[in-house]
Design a protein around this motif. Structure first.
Motif, mmCIF file in Angstrom:
data_model
loop_
_atom_site.group_PDB
_atom_site.id
_atom_site.type_symbol
_atom_site.label_atom_id
_atom_site.label_comp_id
_atom_site.label_asym_id
_atom_site.label_seq_id
_atom_site.Cartn_x
_atom_site.Cartn_y
_atom_site.Cartn_z
ATOM 1 N N GLN A 51 0.849 -1.195 0.000
ATOM 2 C CA GLN A 51 0.000 0.000 0.000
ATOM 3 C C GLN A 51 0.882 1.243 0.000
ATOM 4 O OE1 GLN A 51 -3.811 -0.524 2.527
ATOM 5 N NE2 GLN A 51 -2.302 -1.822 3.544
ATOM 6 N N LEU A 52 0.609 2.157 -0.917
ATOM 7 C CA LEU A 52 1.399 3.377 -1.066
ATOM 8 C C LEU A 52 0.493 4.581 -0.825
ATOM 9 C CD1 LEU A 52 3.298 2.409 -4.362
ATOM 10 C CD2 LEU A 52 4.077 2.086 -1.998
ATOM 11 N N HIS A 53 0.762 5.315 0.250
ATOM 12 C CA HIS A 53 0.026 6.543 0.562
ATOM 13 C C HIS A 53 0.925 7.744 0.285
ATOM 14 C CE1 HIS A 53 -2.404 3.700 2.977
ATOM 15 N NE2 HIS A 53 -3.367 4.598 2.890
ATOM 16 N N TYR A 54 0.446 8.684 -0.501
ATOM 17 C CA TYR A 54 1.254 9.871 -0.768
ATOM 18 C C TYR A 54 0.341 11.084 -1.013
ATOM 19 C CZ TYR A 54 0.220 8.902 -5.712
ATOM 20 O OH TYR A 54 -0.407 8.670 -6.910
ATOM 21 N N TYR A 84 -2.861 5.119 -3.035
ATOM 22 C CA TYR A 84 -3.726 6.153 -2.462
ATOM 23 C C TYR A 84 -3.037 7.508 -2.644
ATOM 24 C CZ TYR A 84 -5.145 2.149 0.572
ATOM 25 O OH TYR A 84 -5.523 0.932 1.072
ATOM 26 N N SER A 85 -3.757 8.484 -3.138
ATOM 27 C CA SER A 85 -3.248 9.850 -3.127
ATOM 28 C C SER A 85 -4.194 10.716 -2.315
ATOM 29 C CB SER A 85 -3.124 10.424 -4.536
ATOM 30 O OG SER A 85 -2.747 11.794 -4.469
ATOM 31 N N ILE A 114 -3.294 -4.279 -9.438
ATOM 32 C CA ILE A 114 -2.945 -2.902 -9.055
ATOM 33 C C ILE A 114 -4.250 -2.161 -8.820
ATOM 34 C CG2 ILE A 114 -1.532 -0.902 -9.616
ATOM 35 C CD1 ILE A 114 -0.005 -3.574 -9.566
ATOM 36 N N GLN A 115 -4.411 -1.633 -7.625
ATOM 37 C CA GLN A 115 -5.673 -1.035 -7.203
ATOM 38 C C GLN A 115 -5.506 0.455 -6.912
ATOM 39 O OE1 GLN A 115 -8.798 -2.466 -5.655
ATOM 40 N NE2 GLN A 115 -8.417 -4.576 -6.310
ATOM 41 N N GLN A 116 -6.608 1.183 -7.031
ATOM 42 C CA GLN A 116 -6.672 2.514 -6.425
ATOM 43 C C GLN A 116 -7.362 2.364 -5.084
ATOM 44 O OE1 GLN A 116 -9.141 5.554 -8.177
ATOM 45 N NE2 GLN A 116 -8.189 7.168 -6.983
ATOM 46 N N GLY A 117 -6.723 2.867 -4.027
ATOM 47 C CA GLY A 117 -7.297 2.761 -2.703
ATOM 48 C C GLY A 117 -8.504 3.654 -2.517
ATOM 49 N N SER A 118 -9.276 3.338 -1.506
ATOM 50 C CA SER A 118 -10.469 4.107 -1.172
ATOM 51 C C SER A 118 -10.122 5.580 -0.929
ATOM 52 C CB SER A 118 -11.100 3.511 0.086
ATOM 53 O OG SER A 118 -12.275 4.199 0.434
ATOM 54 N N ALA A 119 -11.098 6.454 -1.180
ATOM 55 C CA ALA A 119 -10.912 7.890 -0.941
ATOM 56 C C ALA A 119 -10.350 8.089 0.466
ATOM 57 C CB ALA A 119 -12.236 8.619 -1.110
ATOM 58 N N TRP A 120 -9.203 8.766 0.544
ATOM 59 C CA TRP A 120 -8.390 8.744 1.761
ATOM 60 C C TRP A 120 -8.399 10.070 2.491
ATOM 61 C CZ3 TRP A 120 -2.550 9.829 1.398
ATOM 62 C CH2 TRP A 120 -1.936 9.680 2.651
ATOM 63 N N TRP A 121 -8.571 10.021 3.817
ATOM 64 C CA TRP A 121 -8.333 11.121 4.745
ATOM 65 C C TRP A 121 -9.225 12.311 4.447
ATOM 66 C CZ3 TRP A 121 -2.607 12.533 6.229
ATOM 67 C CH2 TRP A 121 -2.593 13.386 7.351
ATOM 68 N N PHE A 122 -8.693 13.331 3.773
ATOM 69 C CA PHE A 122 -9.484 14.523 3.488
ATOM 70 C C PHE A 122 -10.536 14.263 2.410
ATOM 71 C CE2 PHE A 122 -5.370 16.674 4.832
ATOM 72 C CZ PHE A 122 -5.843 16.991 6.102
ATOM 73 N N ASN A 123 -10.545 13.065 1.842
ATOM 74 C CA ASN A 123 -11.472 12.732 0.763
ATOM 75 C C ASN A 123 -12.535 11.719 1.165
ATOM 76 O OD1 ASN A 123 -9.926 14.305 -1.195
ATOM 77 N ND2 ASN A 123 -8.399 12.677 -1.056
ATOM 78 N N ASP A 124 -12.507 11.217 2.416
ATOM 79 C CA ASP A 124 -13.468 10.166 2.774
ATOM 80 C C ASP A 124 -14.794 10.774 3.247
ATOM 81 O OD1 ASP A 124 -12.454 11.075 5.164
ATOM 82 O OD2 ASP A 124 -11.799 9.122 5.898
ATOM 83 N N HIS A 125 -15.394 11.537 2.330
ATOM 84 C CA HIS A 125 -16.717 12.119 2.519
ATOM 85 C C HIS A 125 -17.550 11.782 1.291
ATOM 86 C CE1 HIS A 125 -14.948 15.100 -0.156
ATOM 87 N NE2 HIS A 125 -14.017 15.352 0.758
ATOM 88 N N LYS A 126 -18.799 12.185 1.281
ATOM 89 C CA LYS A 126 -19.708 11.786 0.204
ATOM 90 C C LYS A 126 -19.196 12.203 -1.170
ATOM 91 C CE LYS A 126 -23.670 13.907 -0.294
ATOM 92 N NZ LYS A 126 -25.063 14.362 -0.126
#
Length: 472
Positions: free
Chosen positions: A294-297, A348-349, A374-386
Motif C-alpha cells: 500500500q502506497l500513501h502519498y 492512495y493519493s 494494481i488497485q486505487q485505494g479508497s478515498a483517503w483522509w481529506f477525501n473520505d466524505h460523500k
C-alpha cells in the motif's frame, strides 16, 4: 422532506435501498488498514467516558474545533473531559456538510442507541447516556469490534516491533476476530531523519545481527518480514512524502548508507536514490511473500511549526500536497515489473486531482495473477466524505473495473469508526442505484448484490489472501 438520518439515509432510489438493506448491511467488515493499538484489544479496554472514545487522538475532530475558534485548552489541553465534550457538541452543530456530522451521529445511533441530534443544548443528555452505556461490559473494546461485524483487522506495525500483543491475541481463543500486523517500514526508509542511525541499531538488535551496510539492512528486514509473515501479516503500508524513481548502482547506495551512518548529511539526490533502492528492494520482498503493497502519498505534514514543536506529529496540521507523480509512479512500478518483482499494489493519493492519473496507471500493470492486481485505494483522509467517495468510485468505474475494488478501510485509531464502513456502503449503493434507475445498468439484483458484497468484503478476502470465508 426526508427524516434526518433515518434507515434510508443517503439512499435516494428504491434500487439503492434494496441493495443496501438486502446486501451491504448484512455483510461483515474486513478492516485491512487501521491505526488501532493492539494492546488495547488484548487488554479489552473499557473507556470511562465518551470524550476518551471520541476526542482522544482524533485530529479530524480537533481540526473542526479549531476551525470553530475553540481554544486549544478544550481540544488537547487540560480542560476536563466534560468541558471538552461540550465544546465538541457546540462545534458539531455548526458542522453542516462535514462528514464528521454524519459519522458522529451514525456512531451515536449504532453504539449508543441515540437517534436525536447532538448539539450544545443536548450535550448533557448525550454525555450521561453515553457514559452510562460505556460502563456496560458490551462496550469493551473487544465487544465493540465484535458487534460491529468485524471479522479481521490489520494494525500498523514497525519492522522492529516485537508484536507481543499480537502474540497474546493469537493465543487467545476467546476472541474470534483476527488481529493481524501490517508492515510499516517508514523509519527504515527515512534516511534523511536524524534518528535513522539509532533506528538501524534497534533494527539490528531485534534481528540478531549488526547492521553496517545496506546489504546488512536488507537481510535484517528479510528476517523481520519472515517473522511478520508467520504472525499473519499479508500487507505492507508506506507513507511517502512523494513518489520517487531515481535509480542508482548498488555501490552508490552502499556509499550513501555508509555516509549517513558516519554522521554526514546527505544531499536531496542521495536521499532520493536511497529511497528508490529501498522501495525496489521491499517491493520485491513483498512479491516473494505474496503481500500487498500500500502506497500513501500526497500529504504535506506538520505545516504549523509552533504547534508541531509543542505537540508533535499527527495532531491535525497536515494538508494536501499539490503534486501528481504519475510518471514517477509508472516508472517505479515498471522497474519492479521488468524484474518480475511487482507485488499486488494499492495506490492512495491525498490529492483528489490524482484519481484519473492513478486510474490510467492501474491498467498498465494488470495481469492474471490477481483480479485488479494494481488497485486505487479508497478515498483517503481529506477525501473520505460523500463527494470524495463518489468521485473516487466514479473515476475507478470509468477507467478500470470497479467490481474488483477492495473497498473501504477505517485508517483510524477509534473503535467506533466502523460506522464509516456503513457510510461508504450507503454511498456505494446510492451510486449503483442511480446508474440503474437512469437506465445505465440493468436491474439484475443477483449481479448487483454480488458486486456490492464483493466490494464490501469478498474482494479484500481474495486480494490479501486472508483465512476467511467469503460471503455468498
Amino acid at each position: 422532506m426526508k427524516q434526518f438520518m433515518d434507515k434510508d439515509f443517503l439512499l435516494r432510489t428504491e434500487t439503492a435501498k434494496e441493495l443496501y438493506h438486502d446486501y451491504a448491511a448484512k455483510t461483515p467488515i474486513l478492516d485491512y488498514h487501521c491505526h488501532i493499538n493492539p494492546q488495547e484489544i488484548a487488554e479489552d479496554r473499557k473507556f470511562e467516558n465518551i470524550t476518551q472514545v471520541w476526542l482522544g487522538g482524533d485530529h479530524y475532530k480537533w481540526r473542526l474545533m479549531r476551525s470553530n475558534g475553540v481554544e486549544e485548552k478544550y481540544i488537547t489541553g487540560d480542560a476536563s473531559d466534560r468541558e471538552k465534550f461540550q465544546k465538541w457538541a457546540e462545534t458539531l452543530e455548526r458542522g453542516i456538510g462535514n462528514p464528521l456530522y454524519h459519522w458522529s451521529h451514525l456512531e451515536l445511533q449504532r453504539y449508543f442507541g441515540y437517534y436525536g441530534v447532538l448539539n450544545g443544548k443536548t450535550a448533557e443528555e448525550v454525555w450521561n447516556l453515553c457514559n452510562e452505556k460505556l460502563q456496560q461490559d458490551s462496550m469493551s473494546v473487544r465487544n465493540l469490534i465484535s458487534q460491529s461485524g468485524v471479522t479481521l483487522l490489520c494494525t500498523t506495525d514497525d519492522p522492529a516491533d516485537s508484536l507481543e500483543w499480537h502474540k497474546v491475541l493469537k493465543a487467545d481463543d476467546s476472541f474470534t476476530v483476527q488481529v493481524l500486523p501490517a508492515w510499516r517500514p517508514d523509519k527504515a526508509m527515512g534516511i534523511e531523519k536524524p534518528t535513522f542511525a539509532e533506528y538501524i541499531k534497534t533494527l539490528g538488535t531485534v534481528s540478531g545481527m549488526e547492521i553496517g551496510t545496506f546489504a546488512d539492512m536488507k537481510k535484517a528486514l528479510e528476517k523481520r518480514a519472515e517473522f511478520f509473515h508467520e504472525m499473519g501479516c499479508r500487507a505492507s503500508d508506506h507513507a511517502l512524502e512523494y513518489v520517487m524513481y531515481v535509480p542508482a548502482s548498488e555501490e552508490e547506495i552502499e556509499s550513501i548508507f555508509a555516509k549517513k551512518l558516519s554522521g554526514s548529511e546527505l544531499t536531496k539526490e542521495e536521499v532520493l536514490k536511497y529511497k528508490t533502492a529501498f522501495m525496489l528492494f521491499v517491493g520485491g520482498l513483498y512479491h516473494r511473500l505474496g503481500w500487498a503493497m500500500q502506497l500513501h502519498y500526497g500529504c504535506k505534514r506538520d505545516n504549523n511549526t509552533p504547534m508541531y514543536e509543542k505537540m508533535g506529529p499527527d495532531t491535525g496540521f497536515d494538508c494536501i500536497n499539490n503534486y501528481a507523480p504519475s510518471g514517477q509512479m509508472a516508472d517505479f512500478l515498471d522497474a519492479l515489473n521488468k524484474t518480475g518483482d511487482l507485488p499486488k499494489t494499492i495506490i492512495y493519493s491525498l490529492n483528489p486531482n490524482d484519481d484519473e492519473a492513478i486510474g490510467t496507471i492501474l491498467g498498465c500493470f494488470q495481469d492474471s495473477s490477481a483480479a485488479a492486481k494494481i488497485q486505487q485505494g479508497s478515498a483517503w483522509w481529506f477525501n473520505d466524505h460523500k463527494v470524495g467517495m463518489t468521485k473516487q468510485l466514479t473515476s475507478l468505474a470509468n477507467l478500470g473495473c470497479l467490481s474488483n475494488f477492495v473497498g473501504m478501510l477505517t485508517d483510524s485509531r477509534s473503535f467506533l469508526s466502523y460506522a464509516r464502513h456503513e457510510y461508504f456502503r450507503r454511498i456505494l449503493c446510492d451510486l449503483f442505484g442511480t446508474w440503474v434507475e437512469n437506465g445505465e445498468y440493468p436491474k439484475d439484483m443477483e449481479v448487483l448484490g454480488g458486486i456490492v458484497k464483493d466490494i464490501s468484503y469478498n474482494n479484500a478476502v481474495r486480494y490479501f489472501g486472508f483465512d476467511l470465508e467469503e460471503v455468498k
